[in-house]
Design a protein around this motif. Structure first.
Motif, mmCIF file in Angstrom:
data_model
loop_
_atom_site.group_PDB
_atom_site.id
_atom_site.type_symbol
_atom_site.label_atom_id
_atom_site.label_comp_id
_atom_site.label_asym_id
_atom_site.label_seq_id
_atom_site.Cartn_x
_atom_site.Cartn_y
_atom_site.Cartn_z
ATOM 1 N N ALA A 1 0.836 -1.205 0.000
ATOM 2 C CA ALA A 1 0.000 0.000 0.000
ATOM 3 C C ALA A 1 0.869 1.252 0.000
ATOM 4 O O ALA A 1 0.585 2.212 -0.737
ATOM 5 N N GLN A 2 1.925 1.255 0.794
ATOM 6 C CA GLN A 2 2.820 2.411 0.830
ATOM 7 C C GLN A 2 3.496 2.631 -0.527
ATOM 8 O O GLN A 2 3.593 3.761 -1.005
ATOM 9 N N GLN A 3 3.960 1.553 -1.129
ATOM 10 C CA GLN A 3 4.631 1.650 -2.434
ATOM 11 C C GLN A 3 3.663 2.128 -3.517
ATOM 12 O O GLN A 3 3.985 3.023 -4.298
ATOM 13 N N ILE A 4 2.477 1.547 -3.543
ATOM 14 C CA ILE A 4 1.469 1.913 -4.543
ATOM 15 C C ILE A 4 1.077 3.378 -4.387
ATOM 16 O O ILE A 4 1.037 4.136 -5.356
ATOM 17 N N LEU B 1 -6.016 0.330 -11.074
ATOM 18 C CA LEU B 1 -5.184 -0.590 -10.308
ATOM 19 C C LEU B 1 -5.994 -1.868 -10.152
ATOM 20 O O LEU B 1 -6.994 -1.898 -9.438
ATOM 21 N N LEU B 2 -5.594 -2.877 -10.868
ATOM 22 C CA LEU B 2 -6.285 -4.161 -10.871
ATOM 23 C C LEU B 2 -5.749 -5.020 -9.733
ATOM 24 O O LEU B 2 -4.538 -5.223 -9.626
ATOM 25 N N VAL B 3 -6.643 -5.515 -8.881
ATOM 26 C CA VAL B 3 -6.254 -6.323 -7.727
ATOM 27 C C VAL B 3 -6.596 -7.778 -8.023
ATOM 28 O O VAL B 3 -7.748 -8.120 -8.282
ATOM 29 N N GLU B 4 -5.575 -8.620 -7.961
ATOM 30 C CA GLU B 4 -5.706 -10.041 -8.292
ATOM 31 C C GLU B 4 -5.212 -10.879 -7.114
ATOM 32 O O GLU B 4 -4.314 -10.449 -6.385
ATOM 33 N N ASP B 5 -5.799 -12.055 -6.934
ATOM 34 C CA ASP B 5 -5.341 -12.943 -5.873
ATOM 35 C C ASP B 5 -4.063 -13.674 -6.263
ATOM 36 O O ASP B 5 -3.128 -13.770 -5.477
ATOM 37 N N VAL C 1 -1.704 -5.337 -9.072
ATOM 38 C CA VAL C 1 -1.149 -5.783 -7.805
ATOM 39 C C VAL C 1 -1.736 -7.166 -7.532
ATOM 40 O O VAL C 1 -2.948 -7.370 -7.621
ATOM 41 N N SER C 2 -0.861 -8.119 -7.254
ATOM 42 C CA SER C 2 -1.292 -9.483 -7.000
ATOM 43 C C SER C 2 -0.705 -9.969 -5.685
ATOM 44 O O SER C 2 0.486 -9.754 -5.415
ATOM 45 N N ASP D 1 2.743 -5.427 -11.545
ATOM 46 C CA ASP D 1 3.557 -4.279 -11.168
ATOM 47 C C ASP D 1 3.945 -4.349 -9.698
ATOM 48 O O ASP D 1 4.984 -3.825 -9.298
ATOM 49 N N TYR D 2 3.100 -4.992 -8.912
ATOM 50 C CA TYR D 2 3.331 -5.147 -7.473
ATOM 51 C C TYR D 2 2.941 -6.574 -7.101
ATOM 52 O O TYR D 2 1.839 -7.023 -7.425
#
Length: 180
Positions: A23-26, A96-100, A126-127, A142-143
């Motif tokens: 979260a801090q990096q993003i 920002l796409l959030v993937e498991d 981000v996964s 990316d993350y």
């Protein structure tokens, strides 16, 4: 349910710590660009990860969800279906796409292409987990929270036939549970 898990790969505490770091990096990356992304979770697996991640953001953000499918049981069905689209417009907005988990990469390639076609200015991923040994499509997040070996993982949103999502950690499912 926990008896079906052979071993724990990533503990609940490790996930929480990694979510804070991500979260801090993003947030720092988006602040540098002066952007606030629409945060889009891919249902159902991303829900626990997304909920943990966004509670550490200090910027205002919009969230939405999509439901896409490419697996039945442990096998890929060979294509990606959009079962539920998001409600917010992506035109002119960063995503920002959030993937498991990133496995073959098929889902992410398709969804990123769809966002670009709908006018998104940028699509970052981000996964929580990355399984690079299974990649068949040229895509990376990316993350990334954790890289995992080629084992069948469940918990913290990841499932086997809709079960085990509520485990508070990432574990390896015993093969006798899913092998035919």
């Amino acid at each position: 349910m926990q008896d079906d898990v052979a071993k724990v790969l990533v503990s609940e505490e490790e996930i929480e710590k990694k979510c804070k770091e991500l979260a801090q990096q993003i947030e720092a990356d988006y602040q540098k660009k002066g952007q606030v992304p629409i945060i889009v979770g891919l249902l159902k697996g991303s829900v626990p990860f997304m909920a943990e991640l966004i509670k550490y953001f200090t910027f205002d953000c919009e969230i939405d969800f999509m439901k896409v499918s490419s697996y039945e049981g442990t096998r890929s069905i060979g294509d990606v279906r959009i079962d539920m689209d998001m409600t917010l417009s992506t035109k002119g907005r960063p995503i920002l796409l959030v993937e498991d988990i990133i496995d073959t990469g098929r889902t992410l390639v398709s969804v990123k292409k769809m966002f670009k076609n709908k006018g998104a200015t940028d699509v970052k991923v981000v996964s929580l987990l990355d399984k690079p040994s299974r990649r068949t499509f040229d895509i990376n997040a990316d993350y990334v929270g954790f890289s995992v070996p080629d084992e069948f993982v469940v918990g913290y949103g990841l499932d086997y036939n809709q079960k085990y999502r509520n485990l508070p950690y990432i574990g390896v499912l015993k093969p006798e549970i899913y092998e035919d």
